[in-house]
Scaffold this motif. Structure first.
Motif, mmCIF file in Angstrom:
data_model
loop_
_atom_site.group_PDB
_atom_site.id
_atom_site.type_symbol
_atom_site.label_atom_id
_atom_site.label_comp_id
_atom_site.label_asym_id
_atom_site.label_seq_id
_atom_site.Cartn_x
_atom_site.Cartn_y
_atom_site.Cartn_z
ATOM 1 N N UNK A 246 0.942 -1.126 -0.063
ATOM 2 C CA UNK A 246 -0.007 -0.119 0.080
ATOM 3 C C UNK A 246 1.036 1.287 0.006
ATOM 4 N N UNK A 247 0.625 2.304 -0.707
ATOM 5 C CA UNK A 247 1.429 3.463 -0.936
ATOM 6 C C UNK A 247 1.680 4.000 0.467
ATOM 7 N N UNK A 248 2.911 4.334 0.876
ATOM 8 C CA UNK A 248 3.329 4.702 2.012
ATOM 9 C C UNK A 248 2.671 6.072 2.749
ATOM 10 N N UNK A 249 2.283 6.842 1.776
ATOM 11 C CA UNK A 249 1.549 8.261 2.226
ATOM 12 C C UNK A 249 0.376 7.752 3.034
ATOM 13 N N UNK A 250 -0.240 6.542 2.853
ATOM 14 C CA UNK A 250 -1.455 6.577 3.424
ATOM 15 C C UNK A 250 -1.074 6.442 4.945
ATOM 16 N N UNK A 251 0.040 6.069 5.385
ATOM 17 C CA UNK A 251 0.652 6.101 6.705
ATOM 18 C C UNK A 251 0.405 7.203 7.349
ATOM 19 N N UNK A 252 0.719 8.300 6.671
ATOM 20 C CA UNK A 252 0.579 9.739 7.115
ATOM 21 C C UNK A 252 -0.672 9.913 7.564
ATOM 22 N N UNK A 253 -1.516 9.740 6.708
ATOM 23 C CA UNK A 253 -3.085 10.001 6.956
ATOM 24 C C UNK A 253 -3.617 9.150 8.170
ATOM 25 N N UNK A 254 -3.222 8.052 8.296
ATOM 26 C CA UNK A 254 -3.485 7.203 9.518
ATOM 27 C C UNK A 254 -2.840 7.772 10.878
ATOM 28 N N UNK A 255 -1.629 8.232 10.831
ATOM 29 C CA UNK A 255 -1.037 8.868 11.846
ATOM 30 C C UNK A 255 -1.592 10.057 12.259
ATOM 31 N N UNK A 256 -2.002 10.740 11.187
ATOM 32 C CA UNK A 256 -2.933 12.200 11.533
ATOM 33 C C UNK A 256 -4.325 11.849 12.221
ATOM 34 N N UNK A 257 -4.824 10.990 11.741
ATOM 35 C CA UNK A 257 -6.152 10.576 12.577
ATOM 36 C C UNK A 257 -6.146 10.266 13.680
#
Length: 442
Positions: A246-257
């Protein structure tokens, strides 16, 4: 005895003025994004000049230079361009996650009546350009349709930079609409990347990612701010997400949430201290807008155009043409038509301070797609491929044309915006809050 008539329901006016705390916060965010947008434009211009100069080989050699290794079996031997796309943009999407959560927890968009407009407009603004791209490239075949999502994203930094250049004084409701639309747009783009541009999934790595993510969530929920603890957890979350496919940028959104937002932030004022989400946003947004996005733009925007003839040939390619038409026509048409349909269905009128021509200008401004559009192009066709060059030219041309047309329209409305702004900022009692926000009837 006659019964009293039932009061007729009057829906909230579209683009009605929000709270003063939210308007002032959005103004501060936009000022920061304006600086970042200017840096982004400079970075993209330098990349284009370098990529078309006699020293172009050095640019592409730098972009394709591999850095990293395979620690613990993780595949992190990436080119510098890939590090910018996968790593630095994760910082950008972390800020997106923070901003979106704050909007729906403590911002004006916690009110469903206010939230439905930008969400619906964002969805409409994604569907219309995607349909135009599909119609333009359907006859090409050979995987051309993989780029259907390229013209669906709005670049908030680029759009706000254009606003700053034309010196417009938009009503605060329109500014909030533009910012929220772009944030929701980015979230939808992340969902598209996760579901449509993920070919294989390493389930073990994906499950392993949940461990540092849960520890990060536990720390922030307990208001722990130690960088030496949070940053390693965030990096581990990113690494496992990258390994999962899964594209690593998705991790940024999950961490922000995971970062908590205090509801007291919505009240504003000196007694409402900043929540952890606002604290992180103040710290990370300058890094995102001033470093992460410009560096990504520098490595993503460089394309060898080949002079006027090469540019003409590239623009005529179905992929580039689909992107240009999607951004220039599809994006504003989708946003504007969705807004009009929503107004008709709910029988809501525009706020007296706003005209439909203003909505048209904002919709055209949303046709500026850059950062996420280039990212999706890389995922769809591969970084450095011939089609990727067409993507870059299409995104650049579509964004520049959208910016030019939006600037012409908004400049024509600039005098009206300035008059409205001067009226709204009258503060007779000198309490620091414009009187229009104190006399507004909610």
């Amino acid at each position: 005895m006659t019964a009293k008539p039932t009061p007729r329901f009057r829906p909230r006016a579209l683009f009605s003025r929000g709270s003063w705390s939210e308007a002032s916060r959005i103004a501060e965010v936009l000022r920061k994004e304006t600086v970042g947008g200017g840096v982004l434009l400079v970075a993209a211009a330098v990349a284009l000049i370098w990529a078309n100069s006699p020293w172009s080989e050095s640019y592409f050699a730098l972009r394709d230079y591999e850095v990293g290794g395979d620690p613990f079996g993780l595949h992190l031997n990436l080119t510098i361009g890939a590090w910018a796309a996968d790593g630095l943009l994760a910082v950008f999407f972390f800020v997106v996650g923070l901003e979106l959560k704050r909007e729906f927890v403590a911002g004006d968009l916690r009110d469903p009546a206010r939230a439905v407009l930008p969400i619906a407009a964002a969805v409409g603004g994604m569907i219309a350009p995607a349909l135009i791209f599909v119609a333009t490239t359907a006859h090409v075949g050979d995987g051309a349709l993989r780029g259907w999502a390229i013209p669906t994203a709005t670049d908030i930094a680029f759009a706000v930079a254009v606003l700053a250049v034309i010196s417009t004084h938009l009503p605060s409701a329109l500014r909030i609409f533009l910012l929220t639309l772009a944030v929701v747009d980015d979230l939808l783009a992340v969902a598209v990347i996760a579901f449509f541009y993920t070919e294989t999934i390493n389930v073990t790595a994906l499950l392993a990612m949940l461990v540092p993510l849960a520890l990060f969530a536990l720390c922030v929920q307990r208001r722990i701010r130690h960088w030496w603890l949070l940053i390693p957890l965030a990096v581990c979350t990113w690494m496992f997400m990258h390994e999962s496919g899964v594209h690593a940028t998705v991790a940024g959104v999950l961490l922000g949430f995971t970062v908590p937002v205090h509801r007291s932030e919505a009240a504003g004022g000196p007694d409402a201290g900043p929540g952890l989400a606002e604290h992180f946003e103040h710290r990370i947004r300058p890094l995102s807008a001033g470093v992460a996005i410009p560096v990504f733009a520098f490595f993503a925007a460089g394309v060898a155009i080949g002079g006027v003839s090469g540019l003409t040939q590239a623009v005529g390619d179905p992929i580039a043409l689909g992107i240009i038409l999607g951004l220039l026509i599809g994006k504003p048409a989708g946003i504007f038509l969705t807004t009009r349909i929503l107004a008709s269905v709910t029988r809501a009128d525009l706020d007296p301070a706003v005209r439909w021509i203003d909505v048209t200008g904002i919709a055209m401004l949303a046709g500026i797609g850059f950062t996420v559009s280039l990212l999706i192009g890389d995922l769809a066709y591969g970084l450095g491929s011939e089609r990727d060059d067409f993507v870059k030219i299409g995104v650049l041309m579509g964004s520049l044309c959208s910016a030019a047309l939006a600037s012409i329209l908004l400049r024509a409305r600039n005098r009206h915006y300035r008059a409205v702004w001067e009226e709204e900022t009258v503060d007779v009692d000198h309490d620091g809050v414009p009187d229009v926000y104190q006399t507004r009837q909610d």
